[in-house]
Design a protein around this motif. Structure first.
Motif, short mmCIF file in Angstrom:
data_model
loop_
_atom_site.label_atom_id
_atom_site.label_comp_id
_atom_site.label_asym_id
_atom_site.label_seq_id
_atom_site.Cartn_x
_atom_site.Cartn_y
_atom_site.Cartn_z
N LYS A 199 0.65 -1.30 0.17
CA LYS A 199 0.13 -0.03 0.13
C LYS A 199 0.81 1.27 0.08
O LYS A 199 0.66 2.22 -0.71
CB LYS A 199 -0.81 0.03 1.19
N GLY A 200 1.98 1.32 0.75
CA GLY A 200 2.65 2.49 0.96
C GLY A 200 4.20 2.62 0.53
O GLY A 200 4.80 3.42 0.68
N GLY A 201 4.60 1.28 0.23
CA GLY A 201 5.89 1.34 -0.30
C GLY A 201 6.60 0.97 1.09
O GLY A 201 6.43 0.99 1.93
N LEU A 202 8.01 0.46 0.49
CA LEU A 202 8.88 -0.01 1.74
C LEU A 202 9.28 1.52 2.63
O LEU A 202 9.10 1.49 3.77
CB LEU A 202 10.05 -0.37 1.08
N GLU A 203 9.28 2.60 1.94
CA GLU A 203 9.61 3.83 2.73
C GLU A 203 8.52 4.23 3.49
O GLU A 203 8.69 4.36 5.01
CB GLU A 203 10.11 5.01 1.79
N GLU A 204 7.46 4.56 2.97
CA GLU A 204 6.25 5.43 3.74
C GLU A 204 5.33 4.24 4.45
O GLU A 204 4.80 4.62 5.51
CB GLU A 204 5.51 6.07 2.70
N GLY A 205 5.38 2.90 3.91
CA GLY A 205 4.59 2.10 4.35
C GLY A 205 5.05 1.40 5.76
O GLY A 205 4.42 0.75 6.77
N LEU A 206 6.24 1.15 5.75
CA LEU A 206 6.90 0.46 6.78
C LEU A 206 8.22 1.16 7.81
O LEU A 206 8.04 1.23 8.75
CB LEU A 206 7.30 -0.80 6.33
N ARG A 207 9.23 1.56 6.71
CA ARG A 207 10.46 2.04 7.36
C ARG A 207 10.04 3.33 8.28
O ARG A 207 10.54 3.26 9.30
CB ARG A 207 11.47 2.64 6.14
N LYS A 208 9.45 4.46 7.86
CA LYS A 208 9.37 5.71 8.36
C LYS A 208 8.53 5.45 9.64
O LYS A 208 8.56 5.78 10.56
CB LYS A 208 8.81 6.69 7.52
#
Length: 276
Positions: A199-208
């Protein structure tokens, strides 16, 4: 009156001087000879003392057999089961059966008796392994993800917890684990992680949201994919031998020998691993 008196007196003085010089030389030779004899005597005495020391070995304070017998006597005098119960109670350990199936009480009893009780003094001094008390407390604790981070309940959560806490101190690792649980709404599963990334990509969905580094975020996604594809499963990780478990875990980028040790020791509670 004595025409040759001056010559005679001069000759007498010269003769006496020569005699004194000769006496001094002889006295010096005698002193040197005496000193040499003394040094030779001291060297001989030293040699004799060395030979006596070599011929007569030092008496050992306590032989290994005597030590073993003392330890064995100490064990015979003690009621081992009651002694183990006392140590477990002092450490606050109630449940002695580990997740892997072996019994901590049986293990301690075996260690106390093995090899003529060589480990008995150490166990008596340091008590039961306190790690099992903390594990028992954490695994039976409750709390919402937004309030208190609970300990992992399954293999997937445990591996994610280990990756999130890599190279961090205890408090920082717990904070990172709490944020990861909050990001997954308290339901951390392989499917949930993949859904967040989709849904949010690795950066916005999980990492941040979870406050992870890029490497840790990618490692957690790799773990989720391994579970989703069936390369890893709860049954495989809980029932397989340690070498097989390590072989499969090492294949995942971001999991190394240290992470494998933490997983086998703190979650699976394998008998060959213990925290010191």
């Amino acid at each position: 009156v004595f025409p040759n008196a001056e010559v005679t007196i001069a000759n007498m003085v010269t003769t006496r001087s020569r005699k004194r010089s000769y006496d001094s030389i002889e006295e010096g030779k005698a002193t040197d000879k005496k000193d040499g004899n003394r040094a030779s005597d001291e060297a001989s005495k030293k040699t004799r003392r060395t030979n006596r020391n070599e011929q007569t070995p030092a008496k050992p304070e306590t032989t290994a057999k005597e030590t073993d017998m003392k330890q064995l006597k100490s064990i015979k005098d003690a009621d081992i089961p009651k002694f183990v119960d006392k140590l477990l109670k002092e450490a606050g350990i109630e449940a002695t059966k580990t997740q892997n199936g072996w019994c901590l009480k049986d293990a301690m009893t075996h260690i106390l008796k093995a090899d003529n009780g060589r480990m008995f003094p150490l166990v008596e001094q340091h008590g039961a392994p306190k790690i099992f008390a903390s594990l028992h407390h954490c695994k039976n604790s409750t709390g919402e993800a937004t309030e208190a981070a609970t300990e992992p309940k399954n293999c997937f959560e445990s591996l994610c917890r280990i990756v999130a806490g890599q190279q961090l101190a205890g408090a920082a690792a717990s904070a990172m684990w709490r944020r990861l649980l909050e990001t997954a709404d308290g339901k951390l599963t392989a499917e949930k992680v993949l859904e967040l990334v989709e849904k949010g990509g690795l950066e916005e969905g999980l990492r941040k949201p979870a406050g992870l580094s890029n490497a840790k975020a990618r490692s957690i996604v790799n773990i989720a994919q391994a579970f989703h594809k069936g390369d890893l499963s709860e049954a495989f990780l809980k029932k397989s031998e340690e070498q097989r478990i390590r072989k499969e875990l090492i294949k995942i980028k971001g999991i190394g020998p240290w992470s494998c040790d933490m997983f086998c020791m703190f979650f699976l509670e394998l008998p060959g691993k213990i925290d010191v």
